[in-house]
Design a protein around this motif. Sequence first.
Motif, PDB file in Angstrom:
ATOM      1  N   UNK A 128       7.734  51.174 -43.237  1.00 11.70           N
ATOM      2  CA  UNK A 128       6.980  51.664 -44.387  1.00 11.70           C
ATOM      3  C   UNK A 128       5.561  51.121 -44.267  1.00 11.70           C
ATOM      4  N   UNK A 129       4.606  51.941 -44.676  1.00 12.89           N
ATOM      5  CA  UNK A 129       3.205  51.579 -44.549  1.00 12.89           C
ATOM      6  C   UNK A 129       2.503  51.747 -45.890  1.00 12.89           C
ATOM      7  N   UNK A 130       1.426  50.984 -46.064  1.00 17.20           N
ATOM      8  CA  UNK A 130       0.604  51.113 -47.262  1.00 17.20           C
ATOM      9  C   UNK A 130      -0.853  51.163 -46.821  1.00 17.20           C
ATOM     10  N   UNK A 131      -1.458  52.320 -46.940  1.00 17.31           N
ATOM     11  CA  UNK A 131      -2.884  52.470 -46.662  1.00 17.31           C
ATOM     12  C   UNK A 131      -3.643  52.184 -47.944  1.00 17.31           C
ATOM     13  N   UNK A 132      -4.505  51.185 -47.887  1.00 16.19           N
ATOM     14  CA  UNK A 132      -5.235  50.760 -49.071  1.00 16.19           C
ATOM     15  C   UNK A 132      -6.721  51.016 -48.855  1.00 16.19           C
ATOM     16  N   UNK A 133      -7.280  51.900 -49.658  1.00 15.79           N
ATOM     17  CA  UNK A 133      -8.699  52.237 -49.581  1.00 15.79           C
ATOM     18  C   UNK A 133      -9.398  51.818 -50.863  1.00 15.79           C
ATOM     19  N   UNK A 134     -10.704  51.772 -50.798  1.00 19.24           N
ATOM     20  CA  UNK A 134     -11.527  51.416 -51.979  1.00 19.24           C
ATOM     21  C   UNK A 134     -11.002  50.152 -52.643  1.00 19.24           C
ATOM     22  N   UNK A 135     -10.781  49.152 -51.840  1.00 21.57           N
ATOM     23  CA  UNK A 135     -10.190  47.919 -52.362  1.00 21.57           C
ATOM     24  C   UNK A 135     -11.131  47.209 -53.316  1.00 21.57           C
ATOM     25  N   UNK A 136     -10.516  46.576 -54.322  1.00 20.27           N
ATOM     26  CA  UNK A 136     -11.247  45.862 -55.362  1.00 20.27           C
ATOM     27  C   UNK A 136     -10.822  44.396 -55.348  1.00 20.27           C
ATOM     28  N   UNK A 137     -11.671  43.514 -55.866  1.00 17.88           N
ATOM     29  CA  UNK A 137     -11.270  42.097 -55.929  1.00 17.88           C
ATOM     30  C   UNK A 137      -9.940  41.896 -56.663  1.00 17.88           C
ATOM     31  N   UNK A 138      -9.659  42.723 -57.643  1.00 15.87           N
ATOM     32  CA  UNK A 138      -8.407  42.567 -58.391  1.00 15.87           C
ATOM     33  C   UNK A 138      -7.180  43.005 -57.590  1.00 15.87           C
ATOM     34  N   UNK A 139      -7.366  43.552 -56.411  1.00 17.45           N
ATOM     35  CA  UNK A 139      -6.249  43.850 -55.520  1.00 17.45           C
ATOM     36  C   UNK A 139      -5.823  42.624 -54.722  1.00 17.45           C
ATOM     37  N   UNK A 140      -6.588  41.551 -54.832  1.00 15.85           N
ATOM     38  CA  UNK A 140      -6.247  40.329 -54.116  1.00 15.85           C
ATOM     39  C   UNK A 140      -4.889  39.794 -54.566  1.00 15.85           C
ATOM     40  N   UNK A 141      -3.993  39.592 -53.615  1.00 15.65           N
ATOM     41  CA  UNK A 141      -2.634  39.148 -53.923  1.00 15.65           C
ATOM     42  C   UNK A 141      -1.859  38.963 -52.617  1.00 15.65           C
ATOM     43  N   UNK A 142      -0.682  38.384 -52.748  1.00 16.02           N
ATOM     44  CA  UNK A 142       0.279  38.425 -51.649  1.00 16.02           C
ATOM     45  C   UNK A 142       1.099  39.700 -51.821  1.00 16.02           C
ATOM     46  N   UNK A 143       1.156  40.496 -50.778  1.00 19.17           N
ATOM     47  CA  UNK A 143       1.874  41.769 -50.819  1.00 19.17           C
ATOM     48  C   UNK A 143       3.220  41.602 -50.127  1.00 19.17           C
ATOM     49  N   UNK A 144       4.272  42.056 -50.809  1.00 20.80           N
ATOM     50  CA  UNK A 144       5.636  41.913 -50.309  1.00 20.80           C
ATOM     51  C   UNK A 144       6.250  43.289 -50.063  1.00 20.80           C
ATOM     52  N   UNK A 145       6.883  43.401 -48.934  1.00 21.64           N
ATOM     53  CA  UNK A 145       7.664  44.593 -48.621  1.00 21.64           C
ATOM     54  C   UNK A 145       9.063  44.441 -49.231  1.00 21.64           C
ATOM     55  N   UNK A 146       9.592  45.527 -49.746  1.00 22.86           N
ATOM     56  CA  UNK A 146      10.928  45.537 -50.337  1.00 22.86           C
ATOM     57  C   UNK A 146      11.698  46.750 -49.839  1.00 22.86           C
ATOM     58  N   UNK A 147      12.993  46.562 -49.608  1.00 21.71           N
ATOM     59  CA  UNK A 147      13.801  47.696 -49.165  1.00 21.71           C
ATOM     60  C   UNK A 147      15.213  47.571 -49.721  1.00 21.71           C
ATOM     61  N   UNK A 148      15.762  48.684 -50.107  1.00 24.46           N
ATOM     62  CA  UNK A 148      17.124  48.799 -50.637  1.00 24.46           C
ATOM     63  C   UNK A 148      18.009  49.251 -49.470  1.00 24.46           C
ATOM     64  N   UNK A 149      18.744  48.287 -48.900  1.00 25.74           N
ATOM     65  CA  UNK A 149      19.392  48.514 -47.610  1.00 25.74           C
ATOM     66  C   UNK A 149      20.902  48.354 -47.704  1.00 25.74           C
ATOM     67  N   UNK A 150      21.608  49.211 -46.995  1.00 29.39           N
ATOM     68  CA  UNK A 150      23.065  49.094 -46.872  1.00 29.39           C
ATOM     69  C   UNK A 150      23.405  48.501 -45.508  1.00 29.39           C
ATOM     70  N   UNK A 151      24.053  47.339 -45.555  1.00 31.23           N
ATOM     71  CA  UNK A 151      24.612  46.742 -44.336  1.00 31.23           C
ATOM     72  C   UNK A 151      26.127  46.869 -44.502  1.00 31.23           C
ATOM     73  N   UNK A 152      26.768  45.814 -44.990  1.00 33.77           N
ATOM     74  CA  UNK A 152      28.170  45.940 -45.389  1.00 33.77           C
ATOM     75  C   UNK A 152      28.255  46.386 -46.851  1.00 33.77           C
ATOM     76  N   UNK A 153      27.184  46.108 -47.587  1.00 35.48           N
ATOM     77  CA  UNK A 153      27.046  46.557 -48.968  1.00 35.48           C
ATOM     78  C   UNK A 153      25.570  46.780 -49.254  1.00 35.48           C
ATOM     79  N   UNK A 154      25.282  47.393 -50.375  1.00 38.30           N
ATOM     80  CA  UNK A 154      23.901  47.728 -50.708  1.00 38.30           C
ATOM     81  C   UNK A 154      23.251  46.584 -51.475  1.00 38.30           C
ATOM     82  N   UNK A 155      22.046  46.190 -51.021  1.00 40.17           N
ATOM     83  CA  UNK A 155      21.301  45.166 -51.753  1.00 40.17           C
ATOM     84  C   UNK A 155      19.821  45.246 -51.401  1.00 40.17           C
ATOM     85  N   UNK A 156      19.011  44.515 -52.192  1.00 41.29           N
ATOM     86  CA  UNK A 156      17.576  44.447 -51.979  1.00 41.29           C
ATOM     87  C   UNK A 156      17.227  43.377 -50.941  1.00 41.29           C
TER      88      UNK A 156
END
Length: 118
Positions: free
Chosen positions: A78-106
């Motif tokens: 998954x990708x995130x193209x970020x344009x016209x960035x602002x100072x208020x966009x400053x943060x730690x960005x985390x990737x999240x995925x809802x994945x099924x291995x043996x069961x479904x979880x985040x």
Amino acid sequence: QVQLVESGGGLVQPGGSLRLSCAASGSIFSIYAMGWYRQAPGKQRELVATITSGGRINYADSVKGRFTISRDNAKNTVHLQMNSLKPEDTAVYYCNADIVVSRRRDYWGQGTQVTVSS
């Protein structure tokens, strides 16, 4: 075991662009939604954008028109193209995925720092 590995963060001037990427690896049976969240200092983690396996997209109002999320189901990325960035966009960005291995979880990535400053 499943891992989400993010890349692409960094320092950028206001008005600039960055592209974040996240790759899921491991014994994955299937992936439902993938997305990006962010957490600024002293604030709660908030949703930035999500995308389902079928391509349905949701954006936070604060990033609509500036950020674009996309995914490659064949590569489990998954990708995130970020344009016209602002100072208020400053943060730690985390990737999240809802994945099924043996069961479904985040699953969460380790986070990547995005700093928007002149």
